[in-house]
Write a protein that holds these residues in place. Structure first.
Motif, short mmCIF file in Angstrom:
data_model
loop_
_atom_site.label_atom_id
_atom_site.label_comp_id
_atom_site.label_asym_id
_atom_site.label_seq_id
_atom_site.Cartn_x
_atom_site.Cartn_y
_atom_site.Cartn_z
N THR A 169 1.23 -0.12 -11.87
CA THR A 169 1.00 0.89 -10.78
C THR A 169 1.62 2.38 -11.11
O THR A 169 1.35 3.43 -10.42
CB THR A 169 1.45 0.33 -9.33
N ALA A 199 10.88 -0.46 -5.03
CA ALA A 199 9.71 -1.37 -4.72
C ALA A 199 10.36 -1.97 -3.34
O ALA A 199 11.47 -2.09 -2.81
CB ALA A 199 9.46 -2.29 -5.86
N GLN A 237 6.04 -3.59 -5.97
CA GLN A 237 5.61 -2.05 -5.96
C GLN A 237 4.24 -2.13 -4.74
O GLN A 237 4.17 -1.03 -3.99
CB GLN A 237 5.24 -1.55 -7.13
N GLY A 276 -0.16 6.71 -7.29
CA GLY A 276 -0.03 5.37 -6.79
C GLY A 276 -0.30 5.13 -5.44
O GLY A 276 -1.20 4.44 -5.13
N LEU A 277 0.54 5.83 -4.74
CA LEU A 277 0.43 5.59 -3.18
C LEU A 277 -0.76 6.24 -2.48
O LEU A 277 -1.49 5.86 -1.75
CB LEU A 277 1.77 6.27 -2.44
N SER A 327 4.71 3.20 -10.55
CA SER A 327 5.31 3.54 -9.18
C SER A 327 6.86 3.77 -9.82
O SER A 327 7.62 2.90 -10.61
CB SER A 327 5.54 2.34 -8.04
N TYR A 328 7.24 5.34 -9.36
CA TYR A 328 8.77 5.35 -9.99
C TYR A 328 9.65 5.55 -8.77
O TYR A 328 10.27 6.69 -8.44
CB TYR A 328 8.87 6.56 -10.89
N SER A 329 9.63 4.59 -7.82
CA SER A 329 10.65 4.73 -6.80
C SER A 329 10.77 3.30 -6.45
O SER A 329 10.30 2.42 -6.94
CB SER A 329 9.98 5.34 -5.61
N MET A 361 3.88 -0.31 -1.19
CA MET A 361 2.67 0.43 -0.68
C MET A 361 2.03 0.11 0.55
O MET A 361 1.85 0.81 1.39
CB MET A 361 1.62 0.73 -1.84
#
Length: 415
Positions: free
Chosen positions: A140, A146, A159, A187-188, A142-144, A163
């Motif tokens: 995804t 989960a 992740q 991603g979001l 995602s770099y924050s 979302m």
């Protein structure tokens, strides 16, 4: 006793640290229990002086440059775990207390994120080749933090659950408009447009991330529902049903919190509300660690909740809900570090040995900050009126259940 030995004798109480000096000398510190047993070698005399005056920064730089090595098959995680379980002892040393006073005095200068400077700070971290991040992030991108329903859930599923959790809190209906402040690799925005049938206006100051995000939504066939702009959050105009911001507030700087929350308030339609997801600390206000500030997130700052709520008070926003995620980021970063270790040779080939060592140090340090330190993640729901958000929280669980079956629409293979 040398200055460094004096510091280490007061600092290392749990576990054991053995120091091999460049001249053949050897010293050990600590009880040998309650922490790891780590052996390091200092390859020149200058390292000893640097470690005494600024151990947090000097240990990172010496490791990056190969002037401090971890012996006997140990990893940088072992050394930083030893630091982590002895952190109280380091903070009590007079030299370190004096350093912290200086850092606190310079706090606002370090976080002076004016419009142009904010973009430069973000670029220094996020505009590495996308292929580098693809090596160790999940599909995804995602770099924050989960959202782990269980610690053993896969990183990708956690992740997606993050979302879903955010989308559920936003209580979206088809056709709504959403502003996303700080959109990462999209991603979001992809999730909200594909699963919730909303229109997303997303901003970012990283050209590389924006290019990748635009490509992603085009391949997913949802480009008509997502628009990306290269803008600072203060430059975004318009009114939206919802505002969402994930992993962005850490880059704002405490002196700009009022600008940030005032912007959120200005962007909301009547009856709308915002969801803010960011890193915070459960301890009182502090400063950014010198290594993180210099090499990883210049201008960044993890706020105390007292600083966050003081700003929402000043800007006249209702805090309708606050959820604190404690171990979730520890599990996230642990997965990233393990993924990174598995592809380290590829990172070296792409970015060089010093860069790989810097990221090893960074990932291990922040992982331990969420395990032994005061760091956590908080999610806020904010509105201009008291009744914009349902007054009971059960709507979140119900919305998550409704969203999950619709996630078959997600095009993660297009990353």
């Amino acid at each position: 006793m040398s200055m460094l030995a004096h510091l280490l004798s007061r600092f290392v109480k749990n576990g054991r640290l053995t120091v091999l000096h460049h001249d053949g000398g050897r010293e050990s510190f600590g009880s040998g229990t309650g922490g790891p047993d780590v052996t390091v070698k200092l390859h020149d005399a200058k390292v000893q002086r640097e470690l005494f005056f600024n151990p947090e920064l000097a240990s990172a730089e010496a490791y990056m440059d190969g002037r401090l090595t971890i012996e006997n098959g140990g990893k940088v995680l072992d050394l930083l775990t030893l630091f982590s379980v002895n952190r109280t002892g380091l903070g009590s040393h007079p030299v370190q207390q004096a350093l912290r006073k200086v850092w606190r005095a310079l706090k606002r200068r370090h976080q002076a994120n004016k419009v142009g400077q904010a973009a430069a700070n973000v670029s220094s971290h996020y505009d590495h080749p996308r292929a580098f991040y693809e090596l160790w992030l999940d599909e995804t991108m995602s770099y924050s933090c989960a959202y782990f329903e269980r610690p053993d859930v896969s990183l990708r599923d956690a992740q997606v659950a993050k979302m879903r959790h955010i989308a559920a809190k936003l209580r979206l209906e088809p056709g709504m408009t959403v502003a996303e402040i700080g959109s990462g690799w999209g991603g979001l925005a992809t999730y909200l447009a594909a699963v919730c049938d909303v229109h997303v206006t997303a901003i970012n100051v990283s050209p590389d991330q924006l290019a990748a995000s635009k490509d992603r939504v085009e391949k997913a066939g949802i480009a008509d529902r997502v628009t990306f702009f290269e803008k600072d959050y203060r430059e975004l105009t318009g009114r939206f049903d919802r505002v969402v911001s994930v992993g962005m507030m850490e880059h704002v700087g405490v002196s700009h919190f009022d600008d940030y929350f005032s912007t959120v308030k200005r962007l909301l339609n009547d009856g709308g509300y915002a969801m803010i997801h960011a890193i915070g600390r459960m301890s009182p206000p502090g400063t950014t660690a010198p290594f993180i500030r210099k090499y990883i997130f210049p201008g960044g700052y993890v706020p105390a909740l007292s600083e966050v709520f003081a700003s929402t008070e000043r800007t006249g926003l209702w805090v309708d809900d606050c959820e604190v995620l404690r171990l979730h980021y520890y599990w996230t970063i642990k997965a990233w570090r393990e993924n990174f270790e598995a592809v380290r040779d590829q990172v070296v080939a792409m970015q060089g040995e010093r860069f790989a060592r810097m990221w090893e140090f960074y990932l291990a340090a922040v992982e331990l900050g969420f395990l032994h330190g005061s760091n956590m993640v908080y999610q806020l729901l904010l509105s201009d009126t008291r009744d914009a958000v349902p007054v009971q929280r059960d709507f979140i669980t119900a919305a998550e259940a409704a969203l999950k079956p619709r996630e078959t629409r997600l095009p993660w293979s297009s990353t």
